[in-house]
Design a protein around this motif. Structure first.
Motif, mmCIF file in Angstrom:
data_model
loop_
_atom_site.group_PDB
_atom_site.id
_atom_site.type_symbol
_atom_site.label_atom_id
_atom_site.label_comp_id
_atom_site.label_asym_id
_atom_site.label_seq_id
_atom_site.Cartn_x
_atom_site.Cartn_y
_atom_site.Cartn_z
ATOM 1 N N UNK A 13 -0.148 9.816 -5.530
ATOM 2 C CA UNK A 13 -0.985 9.475 -4.375
ATOM 3 C C UNK A 13 -0.803 10.503 -3.254
ATOM 4 N N UNK A 14 0.424 10.932 -3.023
ATOM 5 C CA UNK A 14 0.681 11.942 -2.008
ATOM 6 C C UNK A 14 0.047 13.272 -2.355
ATOM 7 N N UNK A 15 0.129 13.639 -3.639
ATOM 8 C CA UNK A 15 -0.482 14.884 -4.092
ATOM 9 C C UNK A 15 -1.992 14.850 -3.903
ATOM 10 N N UNK A 16 -2.630 13.747 -4.326
ATOM 11 C CA UNK A 16 -4.084 13.637 -4.208
ATOM 12 C C UNK A 16 -4.529 13.613 -2.745
ATOM 13 N N UNK A 17 -3.748 12.996 -1.874
ATOM 14 C CA UNK A 17 -4.066 12.985 -0.445
ATOM 15 C C UNK A 17 -3.991 14.401 0.135
ATOM 16 N N UNK A 18 -2.987 15.168 -0.265
ATOM 17 C CA UNK A 18 -2.857 16.544 0.219
ATOM 18 C C UNK A 18 -3.988 17.421 -0.313
ATOM 19 N N UNK A 19 -4.397 17.223 -1.569
ATOM 20 C CA UNK A 19 -5.520 17.981 -2.130
ATOM 21 C C UNK A 19 -6.808 17.642 -1.388
ATOM 22 N N UNK A 20 -7.042 16.365 -1.107
ATOM 23 C CA UNK A 20 -8.238 15.958 -0.372
ATOM 24 C C UNK A 20 -8.254 16.575 1.021
ATOM 25 N N UNK A 21 -7.115 16.600 1.670
ATOM 26 C CA UNK A 21 -7.011 17.220 2.999
ATOM 27 C C UNK A 21 -7.316 18.719 2.911
ATOM 28 N N UNK A 42 7.279 15.342 0.698
ATOM 29 C CA UNK A 42 6.308 15.211 -0.396
ATOM 30 C C UNK A 42 5.381 16.413 -0.426
ATOM 31 N N UNK A 43 4.089 16.154 -0.437
ATOM 32 C CA UNK A 43 3.093 17.226 -0.522
ATOM 33 C C UNK A 43 2.429 17.426 0.829
ATOM 34 N N UNK A 44 2.225 18.701 1.188
ATOM 35 C CA UNK A 44 1.662 19.058 2.487
ATOM 36 C C UNK A 44 0.578 20.107 2.273
ATOM 37 N N UNK A 45 -0.541 19.974 3.006
ATOM 38 C CA UNK A 45 -1.603 20.979 2.971
ATOM 39 C C UNK A 45 -1.396 21.936 4.138
ATOM 40 N N UNK A 46 -1.409 23.240 3.840
ATOM 41 C CA UNK A 46 -1.258 24.246 4.896
ATOM 42 C C UNK A 46 -2.420 25.219 4.830
ATOM 43 N N UNK A 47 -2.720 25.825 5.959
ATOM 44 C CA UNK A 47 -3.782 26.822 6.079
ATOM 45 C C UNK A 47 -3.142 28.194 6.030
ATOM 46 N N UNK A 48 -3.611 29.041 5.123
ATOM 47 C CA UNK A 48 -3.045 30.384 4.983
ATOM 48 C C UNK A 48 -3.190 31.179 6.279
ATOM 49 N N UNK A 49 -4.193 30.867 7.083
ATOM 50 C CA UNK A 49 -4.423 31.573 8.336
ATOM 51 C C UNK A 49 -3.383 31.281 9.401
ATOM 52 N N UNK A 50 -2.558 30.248 9.200
ATOM 53 C CA UNK A 50 -1.503 29.931 10.159
ATOM 54 C C UNK A 50 -0.311 30.870 10.023
ATOM 55 N N UNK A 51 -0.299 31.686 8.980
ATOM 56 C CA UNK A 51 0.821 32.578 8.695
ATOM 57 C C UNK A 51 0.286 33.998 8.553
#
Length: 74
Positions: A13-21, A42-51
């Motif tokens: 559920x955490x993985x699917x939530x991070x993918x949806x985000x 758990x799982x976190x969505x990050x934006x490549x542009x933040x780095x």
């Protein structure tokens, strides 16, 4: 899709939530969105542009990538 997890208890559920985000964010971003596996949260969505450049410690934990949906090729 094959999911490779290094944690003992896989949180689907955490993985699917991070993918949806990541998919929602990618629609409005020039940068790729990555889902990383964090042993503490758990799982976190990050934006490549933040780095400037993703450090190897983050690259090693990427489990899914969604390409950025915007293009500056006009």
């Amino acid at each position: 899709m094959q999911i490779i997890s290094t944690t003992a208890a896989y949180d689907h559920a955490g993985f699917m939530a991070a993918v949806a985000c990541a998919e929602r964010r990618a629609l409005h971003s020039y940068f790729d969105q990555h889902v990383i596996e964090d042993p503490e949260t758990g799982y976190v969505a990050i934006d490549e542009g933040d780095y400037d450049a993703l450090p190897m410690t983050i690259i090693d934990r990427v489990v899914h990538t969604v390409p950025g949906g915007m293009s500056d090729e006009f």
